[in-house]
Design a protein around this motif. Structure first.
Motif, PDB file in Angstrom:
ATOM      1  N   UNK A   1       3.694  -4.817   5.733  1.00 14.60           N
ATOM      2  CA  UNK A   1       2.540  -4.448   4.881  1.00 14.60           C
ATOM      3  C   UNK A   1       2.761  -4.754   3.401  1.00 14.60           C
ATOM      4  N   UNK A   2       3.983  -4.613   2.923  1.00 12.05           N
ATOM      5  CA  UNK A   2       4.196  -4.854   1.499  1.00 12.05           C
ATOM      6  C   UNK A   2       4.210  -6.343   1.157  1.00 12.05           C
TER       7      UNK A   2
ATOM      8  N   UNK B   1       6.534   5.074  -0.358  1.00 10.51           N
ATOM      9  CA  UNK B   1       5.940   3.820   0.092  1.00 10.51           C
ATOM     10  C   UNK B   1       4.591   3.656  -0.589  1.00 10.51           C
ATOM     11  N   UNK B   2       4.436   2.630  -1.419  1.00 11.09           N
ATOM     12  CA  UNK B   2       3.203   2.527  -2.205  1.00 11.09           C
ATOM     13  C   UNK B   2       1.979   2.231  -1.355  1.00 11.09           C
ATOM     14  N   UNK B   3       2.201   1.673  -0.176  1.00 16.59           N
ATOM     15  CA  UNK B   3       1.069   1.267   0.652  1.00 16.59           C
ATOM     16  C   UNK B   3       0.645   2.360   1.630  1.00 16.59           C
ATOM     17  N   UNK B   4       1.291   3.519   1.557  1.00 12.84           N
ATOM     18  CA  UNK B   4       0.915   4.608   2.458  1.00 12.84           C
ATOM     19  C   UNK B   4       0.380   5.768   1.631  1.00 12.84           C
ATOM     20  N   UNK B   5      -0.539   6.513   2.244  1.00 14.02           N
ATOM     21  CA  UNK B   5      -1.037   7.706   1.561  1.00 14.02           C
ATOM     22  C   UNK B   5       0.081   8.733   1.482  1.00 14.02           C
TER      23      UNK B   5
ATOM     24  N   UNK C   1      -6.947   0.668  -5.398  1.00 16.62           N
ATOM     25  CA  UNK C   1      -7.162   2.004  -5.949  1.00 16.62           C
ATOM     26  C   UNK C   1      -6.327   2.253  -7.190  1.00 16.62           C
ATOM     27  N   UNK C   2      -5.211   1.540  -7.277  1.00 16.73           N
ATOM     28  CA  UNK C   2      -4.376   1.725  -8.481  1.00 16.73           C
ATOM     29  C   UNK C   2      -5.055   1.182  -9.722  1.00 16.73           C
TER      30      UNK C   2
ATOM     31  N   UNK D   1      -4.621   0.185  -1.089  1.00 18.72           N
ATOM     32  CA  UNK D   1      -3.736   0.965  -1.962  1.00 18.72           C
ATOM     33  C   UNK D   1      -3.537   0.299  -3.300  1.00 18.72           C
ATOM     34  N   UNK D   2      -3.694  -1.035  -3.323  1.00 14.79           N
ATOM     35  CA  UNK D   2      -3.526  -1.707  -4.610  1.00 14.79           C
ATOM     36  C   UNK D   2      -4.802  -1.655  -5.420  1.00 14.79           C
TER      37      UNK D   2
ATOM     38  N   UNK E   1      12.942   0.981  -0.956  1.00 14.39           N
ATOM     39  CA  UNK E   1      11.969   1.379   0.067  1.00 14.39           C
ATOM     40  C   UNK E   1      12.532   1.152   1.462  1.00 14.39           C
TER      41      UNK E   1
ATOM     42  N   UNK F   1       7.222  -1.239   6.664  1.00 14.68           N
ATOM     43  CA  UNK F   1       7.484  -1.430   5.229  1.00 14.68           C
ATOM     44  C   UNK F   1       7.373  -2.895   4.812  1.00 14.68           C
TER      45      UNK F   1
ATOM     46  N   UNK G   1      -2.899   8.019  -2.853  1.00 15.27           N
ATOM     47  CA  UNK G   1      -1.771   7.090  -2.817  1.00 15.27           C
ATOM     48  C   UNK G   1      -0.768   7.493  -3.901  1.00 15.27           C
TER      49      UNK G   1
END
Lengths: 286, 265, 364
Positions: free
Chosen positions: A203-204, C86-90, A284-285, A281-282, A182, A200, C129
């Motif tokens: 946020x991660x 990027x997993x944290x971005x749409x 929603x997974x 985002x997590x 990433x 990157x 996502x």
């Protein structure tokens, strides 16, 4: 999952809940109940009332200790999260050998006896401590600096130093788990080092940051050994106040009520931390 | 380097100094005298350690600590293993959530709350303060960590292994004895070691429950309240040295163990 | 040409990954770097992208050496093997990442991203996502994220390897179409020779850190320059032979199966006496059904195995003159065998002199 469970499942569930109920929930329930009792002639009177909580709310002395403690915990959390991030970022992506050494360098102070860490910092900061002696002998100051110990600043410094590994390690470990792909992708798309960090890495590594801030805040808000040992008469915190109710002041019910307040603060912090640790985002997974 | 890089490097350096310098000073002071901020190098001696060794009381305190740690780690591993096996054996999801919530409560709550709630509860049931109370207290404190170590291993265990064992004709006990137990034994040992270490250093809950007895951290705490002495420095130095050595070995073992763990998963 | 690798060497941990590799990438082409794992193909891509640094040599972009520029300053974008979304971005934030980093204002960015998503048939998916997408969709997001920056070259690192066979076919067509319509140069890395043949304008076959052959898919397939290429590019029937004589347009070979004839090609530099390997593709071997086959390159063989493969069948031939030598033959349908086979399964097989390729017997 089906709505009906077999007898065996029921028995197993009951056993697990019973063990923990006795070991953990029951003591907490008894403690909660005590917060509604009161003291009379050094005897606990088991009559249900909100008197302790009313006293808490109305007495400005307790209010100020509460606010002071929250403020202290927030300051320590903020300082240590920032410093923890800076150190973790500096440790990030080092060669294999150095990597192990760096983790060890943070793990040793983390594992070190809590009391000894306090002792060491106190000795370092004290009037006869090394910092003062060194500064005096170097001629930087004439008189030992009294303000270094036995006040709120000393509590703050000691908390920061003692808790620092708890910030560095969770942040570093989540940072290490950010796939290097990433980072490469971000660089490939034109991001500078600073942009890679803010878009990157940061946020991660939020889950680690949340863990670090929660740990630090809960610890700082509830600790009483550090204020007790380096705080002097001015460094009064909620934890210390609770402790005195179980010692000198001998008012268990009131101490329990104070502790309930601490529990509320702690659980709030934990819930907020959980939300931060599980960004949209997590969730929603899942 | 840009100025910002210098600042960040400086902060990192200060952070490591803050974590290490006080501790190193303690170690230094157990060997040397300091006069007016200057270390008297010629004053090197083991006097402080000799004084510590002569203090017979400390041996008793250390014995207490080790006994409590041993009992608490055995008990906590046993309780946590039972809980983990129950949880892993297809319990309703709501019950699992409830069990894990309860297990993690003492981990999340400040230790002072755990300590005083146990203090109050023990008085209600008539369990006097002392080493037994401290042991139970330590079990409660370390249970979350021990439980998560064991349940993680159980969850990593492939369900097909159990199915295969059953398919090959093993009954429930045989499957547990020959398939599950060997797979979780290293986790049990790791959890036990962890519990032992945590118990050895536990101070806050102990302080509430210890009564007239004492453990090593409690003795350190009370010595500290009195003041700073060469003996305390010596004791602190020993603990520091011990922790460092253990950390290095544990780290090595963990690093060497990791690739193997990867194969298991 | 847009990019030239000039005698590029990459040494990693004292291991030479690339050895004085030279390669030209032409503007607007679909170039595939094909090779087995460990051939250094991904390293080439990483050197171009700037993710890895070469040890020596030059990397010329429009004549300028860009070998020491960081990845962020090269006008190339990569589609990673695992997409590296990027997993944290749409989806929209992923696609818009490049322009946003360069400071494009929000309104322009929104419309540009919408366009880019339409282009890869993901219109309306911007708010999702990456974890909510299928493999093929993620693939297209990764492509859109690269293309939106209008790079001079898009680098694709085995992007189809994670997809199942059906989706893979679809994505091959999609990628090829995307390349055509955008006109952007694609450098595509794969270990799958069918994929390479289906998609590329040119293929660069790599092995052991060196280029084995560079050419069009047809050249690579029909005119391999060495043993490695001929065996790596699909199935082939090989036969050791010695060059007996060279006519104007014909090479006469002597082999265990008798004298055979191959057409001379301009790049054959064999002299009489040279040991060569004759290669005939299974689909180029014919069975003499009606007895009207030419006299050259006739082989009497026995069918020792047959497998029905759906659209065609595979027959395995053995030869009385050469034990342990087996050739495969592709025949249409499943019906040809009874008519072709004589007593005891004997058949006559033949191939045209222009349908075989010669490579040196020694070397890779």
């Amino acid at each position: 999952m089906s709505g009906r469970f077999s007898g065996a499942t029921l028995a197993k569930s009951a056993l697990a809940v019973a063990i923990l109920g006795v070991l953990i929930v029951l003591p907490l329930a008894v403690f909660l109940a005590h917060s509604f009792y009161r003291m009379e002639d050094r005897e606990i009177v088991r009559a249900f009332s909100f008197a302790n909580y009313a006293e808490l709310a109305s007495n400005p002395a307790y209010r100020s200790v509460f606010v002071q403690t929250l403020w202290l915990a927030l300051q320590v959390t903020f300082i240590n999260t920032v410093v923890g991030w800076i150190v973790a970022r500096a440790m990030w992506r080092r060669r294999q050998r150095l990597h192990f050494a760096l983790i060890l360098a943070v793990a040793v102070p983390l594992l070190l006896s809590y009391v000894i860490k306090i002792y060491a910092v106190r000795m370092f900061l004290g009037v006869n401590g090394l910092l003062n002696s060194t500064l005096t002998s170097l001629g930087i100051i004439d008189e030992p600096l009294g303000f270094l110990l036995f006040n709120m600043a000393a509590v703050r410094i000691t908390l920061c130093v003692v808790l620092l590994p708890y910030s560095i390690l969770p942040i570093f470990l989540t940072l290490e788990r950010v796939p290097s792909r990433l980072v490469q992708a971000a660089e490939d798309l034109g991001a500078s080092a600073t942009q890679v960090f803010w878009t990157v890495l940061f946020p991660l590594a939020l889950p680690g940051t949340a863990m670090a801030t929660t740990l630090t805040f809960v610890f700082a808000a509830g600790d009483f050994l550090i204020p007790e040992l380096v705080g002097g008469p001015n460094g009064f915190t909620l934890g210390r106040l609770i402790f005195t109710q179980f010692g000198l002041a001998y008012n268990w019910p009131f101490g329990a009520a104070l502790a309930v307040l601490l529990v509320v603060v702690t659980l709030t912090a934990v819930v907020l931390g959980q939300r931060l640790a599980q960004p949209r985002w997590q969730r929603q997974n899942a | 380097m840009r100025p910002i890089s210098w600042v960040l490097a400086g902060v990192t350096l200060v952070a490591f100094i803050a974590m290490y310098l006080p501790v190193l000073v303690v170690a230094l002071l157990s060997f040397f005298w300091v006069r007016r901020g200057v270390v008297q190098w010629e004053s090197f001696s083991f006097d402080a350690f000799a004084a510590l060794a002569a203090n017979a009381d400390l041996t008793g305190v250390l014995t207490n600590s080790i006994l409590i740690a041993a009992a608490a780690s055995l008990l906590s591993v046993a309780v946590a293993a039972i809980l983990a096996l129950l949880v892993a054996s297809r319990m309703p999801r709501a019950v699992v959530a409830l069990v894990e919530f309860m297990v993690f409560l003492p981990f999340v709550l400040p230790p002072i709350v755990t300590g005083l709630s146990l203090l109050i509860a023990f008085r209600e049931v008539g369990l006097a303060r002392g080493l037994a109370a401290v042991t139970v207290g330590h079990v409660v404190v370390v249970l979350a960590v021990v439980y998560s170590t064991i349940i993680n291993r159980l969850r990593a265990l492939s369900p097909t292994l159990v199915a295969a064992s059953a398919d090959l004709g093993a009954n429930g006990w045989q499957t547990f004895r020959f398939v599950v137990l060997p797979q979780m034994s290293s986790a049990l040992v790791a959890a036990g070691v962890l519990a032992f270490a945590l118990s050895l250093d536990e101070t806050v809950v102990t302080l509430f429950l210890v009564g007239d007895s004492s453990t090593l951290p409690i003795r350190l705490y009370s010595l500290m309240r009195v003041g700073i002495s060469a003996e305390v420095n010596a004791l602190a130095t020993l603990v520091i040295g011990f922790t460092t050595v253990v950390a290095i070995f544990a780290g090595r073992a963990l690093l060497q163990h990791n690739p193997h763990e990867g194969n298991n998963a | 040409m847009v990019l030239r690798l000039d005698r590029v060497t990459k040494v990693y941990n004292q291991f030479t990954v690339l050895q004085e590799l030279s390669l030209d990438v032409r503007r607007g082409e679909f170039l595939t770097i094909l090779g087995p794992s460990g051939s250094g193909k991904t390293t080439v891509l990483q050197l171009i992208a700037g993710i890895a640094q070469h040890t020596s040599g030059r990397l010329l972009f429009n004549g300028k050496d860009i070998g020491r520029l960081p990845a962020s300053q090269r006008p190339f974008n990569t589609v990673f093997q695992d997409y590296a979304l990027f997993p944290h971005m749409t989806v929209a934030d992923n696609v818009g990442y490049g322009p946003r980093i360069k400071g494009m204002n929000r309104r322009d960015l929104l419309s540009l991203v919408e366009q880019a998503l339409e282009h890869v048939e993901l219109g309306g998916m911007g708010k999702r996502y990456p974890a909510q997408l299928s493999g093929g969709q993620r693939q297209r997001v990764a492509l859109a994220r690269a293309l939106i920056n209008k790079p001079s070259i898009v680098l694709l690192d085995e992007p189809l390897s994670a997809l199942d066979a059906v989706l893979r076919r679809q994505m091959q067509v999609f990628l090829k179409a995307a390349q055509r319509s955008s006109g952007v140069t694609f450098v595509f890395v794969t270990h799958d020779q069918e994929e390479a043949v289906a998609m590329s304008d040119r293929i660069c076959v790599m092995n052991g850190g060196r280029v084995e052959q560079l050419g069009t898919p047809a050249q690579i397939y029909h005119e391999p320059s060495n043993r490695f290429v001929s065996s790596f590019m699909g199935e082939t029937n090989a036969l050791s032979a010695i060059v007996w004589s060279i006519d104007n347009d014909r090479v006469v070979l002597r082999s265990a199966l008798g004298d055979l004839i191959a057409y001379k090609r301009p790049y054959y530099a064999f002299v009489p006496g040279a040991e060569v390997l004759l290669n005939v593709r299974p689909e180029s071997v014919q069975l003499d059904v009606s007895g009207g086959a030419p006299n050259t390159n006739r082989l009497v063989a026995k069918v020792v195995d047959r497998a029905f493969l759906g659209p065609n069948s595979k027959l395995t031939l053995a030869f009385p003159q050469a034990q342990n030598l087996h050739w495969d033959v592709r025949t249409l349908g499943n019906h040809e065998l009874p008519a072709a086979a004589g007593k005891a399964g004997e058949v006559t097989a033949w191939f045209r002199p222009e349908d075989c390729a010669l490579v040196p017997a020694s070397g890779s």
